[in-house]
Design a protein around this motif. Structure first.
Motif, PDB file in Angstrom:
ATOM      1  N   ILE A 296       0.858  -1.161   0.057  1.00 19.32           N
ATOM      2  CA  ILE A 296      -0.210  -0.031   0.057  1.00 19.32           C
ATOM      3  C   ILE A 296       0.950   1.186  -0.135  1.00 19.32           C
ATOM      4  CG2 ILE A 296      -2.037  -1.115   0.906  1.00 19.32           C
ATOM      5  CD1 ILE A 296      -1.021   0.207   3.813  1.00 19.32           C
ATOM      6  N   ASP A 297       0.245   2.070  -0.828  1.00 20.81           N
ATOM      7  CA  ASP A 297       1.064   3.626  -0.622  1.00 20.81           C
ATOM      8  C   ASP A 297       0.549   4.460   0.352  1.00 20.81           C
ATOM      9  OD1 ASP A 297       2.223   5.995  -1.429  1.00 20.81           O
ATOM     10  OD2 ASP A 297       1.708   5.640  -3.481  1.00 20.81           O
ATOM     11  N   GLU A 298       1.355   4.249   1.632  1.00 18.89           N
ATOM     12  CA  GLU A 298       0.477   5.068   2.750  1.00 18.89           C
ATOM     13  C   GLU A 298       0.824   6.612   2.559  1.00 18.89           C
ATOM     14  OE1 GLU A 298       2.027   4.180   6.759  1.00 18.89           O
ATOM     15  OE2 GLU A 298       1.936   1.910   6.466  1.00 18.89           O
ATOM     16  N   PRO A 299       1.786   7.222   2.037  1.00 14.95           N
ATOM     17  CA  PRO A 299       1.758   8.741   1.758  1.00 14.95           C
ATOM     18  C   PRO A 299       0.688   9.112   0.968  1.00 14.95           C
ATOM     19  CG  PRO A 299       4.117   7.766   1.634  1.00 14.95           C
ATOM     20  CD  PRO A 299       3.142   6.678   1.591  1.00 14.95           C
ATOM     21  N   TYR A 300       0.362   8.366   0.022  1.00 16.61           N
ATOM     22  CA  TYR A 300      -0.844   8.851  -0.946  1.00 16.61           C
ATOM     23  C   TYR A 300      -2.011   8.867   0.029  1.00 16.61           C
ATOM     24  CZ  TYR A 300      -4.875   7.745  -3.828  1.00 16.61           C
ATOM     25  OH  TYR A 300      -6.284   7.759  -4.247  1.00 16.61           O
ATOM     26  N   ALA A 402       3.923  -2.626  -8.955  1.00 17.58           N
ATOM     27  CA  ALA A 402       3.499  -1.530  -8.443  1.00 17.58           C
ATOM     28  C   ALA A 402       4.479  -0.343  -8.204  1.00 17.58           C
ATOM     29  CB  ALA A 402       2.655  -1.661  -7.133  1.00 17.58           C
ATOM     30  N   ASN A 403       5.602  -0.768  -7.961  1.00 18.06           N
ATOM     31  CA  ASN A 403       6.818   0.114  -7.649  1.00 18.06           C
ATOM     32  C   ASN A 403       6.623   1.320  -6.599  1.00 18.06           C
ATOM     33  OD1 ASN A 403       8.481  -1.427  -9.458  1.00 18.06           O
ATOM     34  ND2 ASN A 403       8.486   0.005 -10.842  1.00 18.06           N
ATOM     35  N   ILE A 404       6.016   0.830  -5.578  1.00 21.17           N
ATOM     36  CA  ILE A 404       5.404   1.745  -4.539  1.00 21.17           C
ATOM     37  C   ILE A 404       6.718   2.814  -4.194  1.00 21.17           C
ATOM     38  CG2 ILE A 404       4.652   2.441  -2.393  1.00 21.17           C
ATOM     39  CD1 ILE A 404       2.662  -0.073  -2.998  1.00 21.17           C
ATOM     40  N   GLY A 405       6.905   4.150  -4.351  1.00 22.65           N
ATOM     41  CA  GLY A 405       7.967   4.834  -3.741  1.00 22.65           C
ATOM     42  C   GLY A 405       8.706   5.279  -5.044  1.00 22.65           C
ATOM     43  N   ALA A 406       8.535   4.681  -6.098  1.00 26.65           N
ATOM     44  CA  ALA A 406       9.171   5.192  -7.409  1.00 26.65           C
ATOM     45  C   ALA A 406       8.685   6.490  -7.778  1.00 26.65           C
ATOM     46  CB  ALA A 406       9.354   4.009  -8.179  1.00 26.65           C
ATOM     47  N   THR A 407       9.518   6.851  -8.484  1.00 30.36           N
ATOM     48  CA  THR A 407       9.130   8.459  -9.326  1.00 30.36           C
ATOM     49  C   THR A 407       9.607   8.313 -10.838  1.00 30.36           C
ATOM     50  OG1 THR A 407      10.833   9.759  -8.577  1.00 30.36           O
ATOM     51  CG2 THR A 407       8.937   9.778  -7.121  1.00 30.36           C
ATOM     52  N   HIS A 408       9.057   9.039 -11.713  1.00 29.57           N
ATOM     53  CA  HIS A 408       9.594   9.277 -12.906  1.00 29.57           C
ATOM     54  C   HIS A 408       9.284  10.833 -13.360  1.00 29.57           C
ATOM     55  CE1 HIS A 408      10.258   7.441 -16.741  1.00 29.57           C
ATOM     56  NE2 HIS A 408       9.207   7.960 -17.415  1.00 29.57           N
ATOM     57  N   VAL A 409      10.272  11.226 -14.043  1.00 29.60           N
ATOM     58  CA  VAL A 409      10.218  12.624 -14.552  1.00 29.60           C
ATOM     59  C   VAL A 409       9.432  12.606 -15.892  1.00 29.60           C
ATOM     60  CG1 VAL A 409      11.395  14.503 -15.132  1.00 29.60           C
ATOM     61  CG2 VAL A 409      12.114  13.164 -13.181  1.00 29.60           C
ATOM     62  N   VAL A 410       8.361  13.478 -16.154  1.00 31.17           N
ATOM     63  CA  VAL A 410       7.734  13.570 -17.540  1.00 31.17           C
ATOM     64  C   VAL A 410       7.587  15.180 -17.561  1.00 31.17           C
ATOM     65  CG1 VAL A 410       5.508  13.185 -18.725  1.00 31.17           C
ATOM     66  CG2 VAL A 410       6.221  11.726 -17.143  1.00 31.17           C
ATOM     67  N   ASP A 411       7.958  15.719 -18.568  1.00 31.42           N
ATOM     68  CA  ASP A 411       8.020  17.093 -18.966  1.00 31.42           C
ATOM     69  C   ASP A 411       8.587  17.965 -17.932  1.00 31.42           C
ATOM     70  OD1 ASP A 411       6.496  16.279 -21.182  1.00 31.42           O
ATOM     71  OD2 ASP A 411       4.524  17.103 -20.383  1.00 31.42           O
ATOM     72  N   GLY A 412       9.873  17.244 -17.205  1.00 29.99           N
ATOM     73  CA  GLY A 412      10.563  17.936 -16.267  1.00 29.99           C
ATOM     74  C   GLY A 412      10.010  18.099 -14.946  1.00 29.99           C
ATOM     75  N   VAL A 413       8.761  17.212 -14.825  1.00 29.50           N
ATOM     76  CA  VAL A 413       7.940  17.117 -13.492  1.00 29.50           C
ATOM     77  C   VAL A 413       8.229  15.574 -12.924  1.00 29.50           C
ATOM     78  CG1 VAL A 413       5.729  17.342 -12.248  1.00 29.50           C
ATOM     79  CG2 VAL A 413       6.196  18.786 -14.440  1.00 29.50           C
ATOM     80  N   GLU A 414       8.605  15.661 -11.638  1.00 29.47           N
ATOM     81  CA  GLU A 414       8.752  14.608 -10.979  1.00 29.47           C
ATOM     82  C   GLU A 414       7.598  13.943 -10.351  1.00 29.47           C
ATOM     83  OE1 GLU A 414      11.874  12.062  -7.952  1.00 29.47           O
ATOM     84  OE2 GLU A 414      11.487  14.354  -7.859  1.00 29.47           O
TER      85      GLU A 414
END
Length: 872
Positions: A296-300, A402-414
């Protein structure tokens, strides 16, 4: 057609393309051949002297958009001497990128169909039987409709109903005409995916159902998605299949959850043949498994949902403060006490039990965790009729991807990166559909995948719909309208025409104090496209006057229309329409490749003409004024509200200039305006300037429980309130209460050859799928003593009333279908008074039921019923 005698040849010089492509529709060939009639100088006997003149037809290609399909694909119309002979996909349109489906190609036959309604018609016999009509002028027909409209508008505006099918210019129809006329709008709602729309509006605030972020999704649950044969969220198979194909190249894993395997084909890595109507059970079990495994994604959940809101024993939230200023409370782990949700610096608890204001309370997530603990994978396997190993594998795949905790940059936005998605759409129209789609959405919420890169998206851009607040603040009335909106029966409501039909037969039984008298039906065909034909027939017989706007004499028009107004097909202006594919922004407008044929008129022209006759075209709040408002025209370019425009083109010229174009000529020559990539801040909920538009996602539906309590207090039967629960809750389906001899589950399905109940009279499409059928697993058929092709009687049973209904269809064997399931395509039933529909066979809509147990808690329709097979 031109007949050539033996020994003659035809000489034709064409400036481009010597021959029509093999894929050209028969209608195109007919149209092309008519060009040569009378040009006998081009025909000569073999050996005769060569004539001095040689014909050189004028060929041109003009842009337009598809009219007959769902997503208004861009098209190029090939014209020879001014007549359209062929359609091809427009390569600049992001949605279809130069391709067309069978419907797009086949509409050439619709355009030239000699059995279209050619002139306005006025009925000369009684209603309810095959219609007899006389030709009328437009003036006479429009004056008659306007007279009937105005008479009831003066007495009681509620007596005027406007009903649409899938119209293509909502600003002109759903908004401008409805507001100018004061008509009550009834749509095709409750027969498409409306339960899903309501579920998403209520849960996360978006106006759509669920689809993946195909460019980044690595694991997809294709949940009831008819992958290769129908549409999905917001658009149809061309766009989605192109994106799925690219995703497959990038390694996406697809699991098809569906009673039928056929739509998935090679695009799915695994087939989960779920029992019809049990999707909620599987979703709840998967939610349980994610929680139990800690995936589960606790922060979200803490920041963007109501998961931490403290829930009292009565199911309501703990609040502090008075009236509208009262704030939901969370248990702050830092201060070890209650605190306002969202207050800076708090660390809300998701689990545990606490004492607040002298009462034991729990966070909503803890309540949900305890609730879904009862739904084990073994339990779900039994309910869904699937192998438990498949459920465990899905859960493992979700955890892995699910990669919970991972981020990805799209259009300069993480942005959070959660490459797991669900595609679900029409499957929402099941008995438990509203709560089912809520549970599917909640599964993605647990993973933090809603609105994430690679995750599950909804609308083309993430924006908050009015239903987010509206569905949470319904005032239940004991004096409902005719389709029971905000009533104690269906507080959350999708405008079900079959429910309306039932109410019209006996309004007092539902507390309704009026019966509508006049109905204007625009491109809808309730008698074949809506469920429970018996109810539709009985209800529509109550109308005193019906006007139908349609290119064909539909079954509904044949039985009930007093006046038929012939609409053009694609030879009209209509729009504007989004042409985005979710990644590239674009806008298009339907422009006519030729003038309307016969005496037909464009739909917008018909509305202007009708409003003029009714005296509501001009002036403040008249139709033109409402068009200006709906299209958000600027002051410089808005239409004059004092005089009638010269036609549709003038209207769209004003709009185009108001929208920043030089005029409508831009779309007449270019067709589509491609505005460039859709920014990450528009597409992903997380990336908005205010994440998710400020909406707090509802894991826990407090107001749903509130509606249930109000319904109980109003003494409504349990069958109406039982599914208004704060958390999605499984129950056995109504249809399972039918006697044991009704041992098969009936479902309907869409075919790529057709568009809903609108196209089976088009000759070239009929050739692809000429007749209705019942798909059945061969082992089941043989066990019952049937062979492929046998004519059988399919009999349905209403588990609440005991009523039975029958149709006769031939059997079609397919291995890719659950043994306990029968599947009949949606599109037949002699949809129009037209020679091409004769003998096509019945629609399964005859067999389905509306009302108690078969209409969802949101007034949405269930497409499931128990049936048995009998020898014909």
């Amino acid at each position: 057609m031109l007949q050539l005698n033996k020994g003659t040849v035809m000489v034709l010089k064409v400036t481009r393309r010597d021959v029509l492509k093999v894929g050209a529709a028969a209608g195109a060939l007919t149209a092309a051949s008519s060009l040569f009639v009378g040009r006998m100088s081009t025909i000569r006997a073999v050996g005769a002297p060569k004539p001095d003149l040689q014909l050189t037809p004028v060929e041109e290609w003009v842009p337009t958009t598809c009219w007959i399909g769902k997503q208004d694909c861009g098209m190029l119309a090939r014209k020879i001497d001014g007549r359209v002979v062929k359609f091809e996909g427009h390569p600049a349109n992001p949605k279809n990128q130069g391709t067309l489906c069978p419907k797009g190609q086949g509409q050439i036959a619709a355009l030239y169909d000699p059995d279209r309604v050619k002139t306005p018609l006025i009925r000369t016999n009684a209603k309810g039987v095959e219609g007899q009509f006389r030709k009328a002028s437009w003036d006479e027909a429009l004056e008659l409709v306007a007279e009937r409209m105005n008479e009831v508008r003066k007495r009681d505006p509620r007596l005027l109903i406007w009903q649409k099918g899938r119209s293509k210019a909502k600003k002109f129809y759903d908004e401008a005409f409805v507001k100018a006329s004061g008509a009550m709008k009834i749509g095709h709602g409750a027969y498409c995916s409306d339960a899903g729309y309501r579920a998403l509006e209520y849960t996360v605030g978006t106006h759509a159902v669920l689809h993946p972020d195909f460019k980044h999704t690595k694991y997809l649950l294709s949940w009831g998605w008819n992958i290769t044969s129908a549409g999905g969220n917001k658009t149809c198979w061309l766009t989605w299949n192109q994106q799925l194909d690219e995703a497959k190249k990038n390694g996406i894993k697809v699991v098809a959850i569906d009673p039928r395997a056929r739509p998935a084909g090679p695009f799915a890595d695994e087939w989960v043949p779920i029992k019809p109507g049990t999707d909620l059970a599987l979703a709840l079990a998967l939610c349980n498994m994610m929680i139990q495994s800690g995936t589960i994604d606790e922060p979200y959940l803490k920041e963007f949902t109501n998961s931490a809101h403290l829930v009292k024993a009565d199911g309501t939230f703990v609040r502090a403060g008075e009236g509208d200023e009262a704030k939901e409370q969370v248990w702050d782990k830092a201060s070890i006490g209650p605190m306002d949700f969202g207050k800076y610096g708090n660390d809300p608890a998701l689990t545990g039990e606490f004492e607040v204001y002298g009462e034991k309370v729990k966070p909503a997530f803890q309540v949900f965790k305890e609730h879904v603990a009862q739904y084990t994978p073994e339990w779900a396997a039994q309910k869904c009729g699937i192998n438990v190993r498949q459920i465990y594998q899905i859960a493992e795949d979700l955890r892995k991807h699910a990669n919970i905790g991972a981020t990805h940059v799209v259009d300069g936005v993480e942005i959070p990166y959660r490459p797991v998605g669900i595609m679900t759409y029409h499957i929402s129209q099941t008995e438990l559909g509203f709560q089912q789609v809520r549970a599917q959405t909640m599964l993605m919420m647990l993973l933090g995948a809603m609105g994430a890169v690679g995750g599950t998206l909804s609308d083309w851009t993430w924006k908050i719909h009015k239903g987010y607040a509206g569905l949470d603040n319904i005032s239940i009335t004991e004096e409902p309208n005719v389709y029971l909106k905000n009533s104690k029966y269906y507080p959350i409501n999708s405008g079900n025409p079959s429910i309306m039909a039932q109410v019209m037969v006996d309004p007092e039984a539902y507390g309704v104090d009026y019966t509508p008298e006049v109905c204007i039906i625009h491109m809808a065909n309730p008698m074949t496209s809506f469920l429970s034909q018996k109810d539709i027939y009985n209800g529509y017989m109550k109308y005193k006057f019906v006007a139908v706007i349609d290119p064909w004499l539909s079954k509904t028009a044949d039985l009930f229309a007093d006046v038929v107004l012939p609409a053009a097909t694609l030879e009209k202006y209509e729009g504007p329409t989004s042409a985005t594919d979710q990644y590239v922004g674009a806008q298009t407008l339907r422009t006519p490749p030729m003038d309307p044929l016969f005496e037909s008129r464009g739909d917008i022209q018909i509305y202007m003409d009708l409003c003029e006759k009714a005296g509501i075209l001009t002036g403040e709040d008249g139709y033109l004024d409402q068009v200006n408002k709906a299209l958000k025209m600027d002051d410089e370019h808005k239409l004059s509200i004092d005089s009638k425009p010269s036609g549709e083109r003038e209207v769209f010229d004003h709009w185009a200039k108001s929208a920043g174009y030089d005029g409508v000529e831009f779309f007449e020559t270019q067709s589509v305006d491609v505005t460039g990539p859709v920014s990450a801040k528009k597409r992903y909920g997380y990336a908005m300037d205010e994440p998710f538009g400020g909406a707090v996602h509802r894991l826990y539906g407090e107001s749903l429980l509130g509606y249930q309590n109000q319904m109980k207090a109003l003494d409504v039967e349990e069958i109406y309130w039982r599914d208004y629960t704060a958390l999605p809750t499984w129950r056995e389906m109504t249809m399972n209460e039918s006697p044991a001899e009704y041992d098969m589950n009936l479902i309907s399905f869409h075919m790529i050859e057709f568009k809903q109940s609108r196209t089976s009279m088009i000759s070239v499409l009929k050739e692809l799928a000429p007749k209705s059928r019942a798909d059945i697993n061969p082992a089941t058929a043989k066990a019952k003593g049937f062979a492929e092709g046998d004519q059988v009687i399919v009999e349905s049973h209403n588990a609440v009333t005991g009523e039975t209904r029958q149709i006769t269809v031939p059997l079609h064997f397919t291995e890719g279908l659950r043994p306990d399931t029968l599947a009949i395509p949606h599109h037949y039933g002699e949809i129009a008074k037209h020679p091409q529909t004769e003998g096509q066979g019945a629609t399964p809509n005859t067999l389905f039921f509306t009302g108690k147990g078969y209409t969802l808690n949101t007034a949405d329709q269930s497409f499931h019923v128990k049936v048995r097979l009998l020898k014909a």
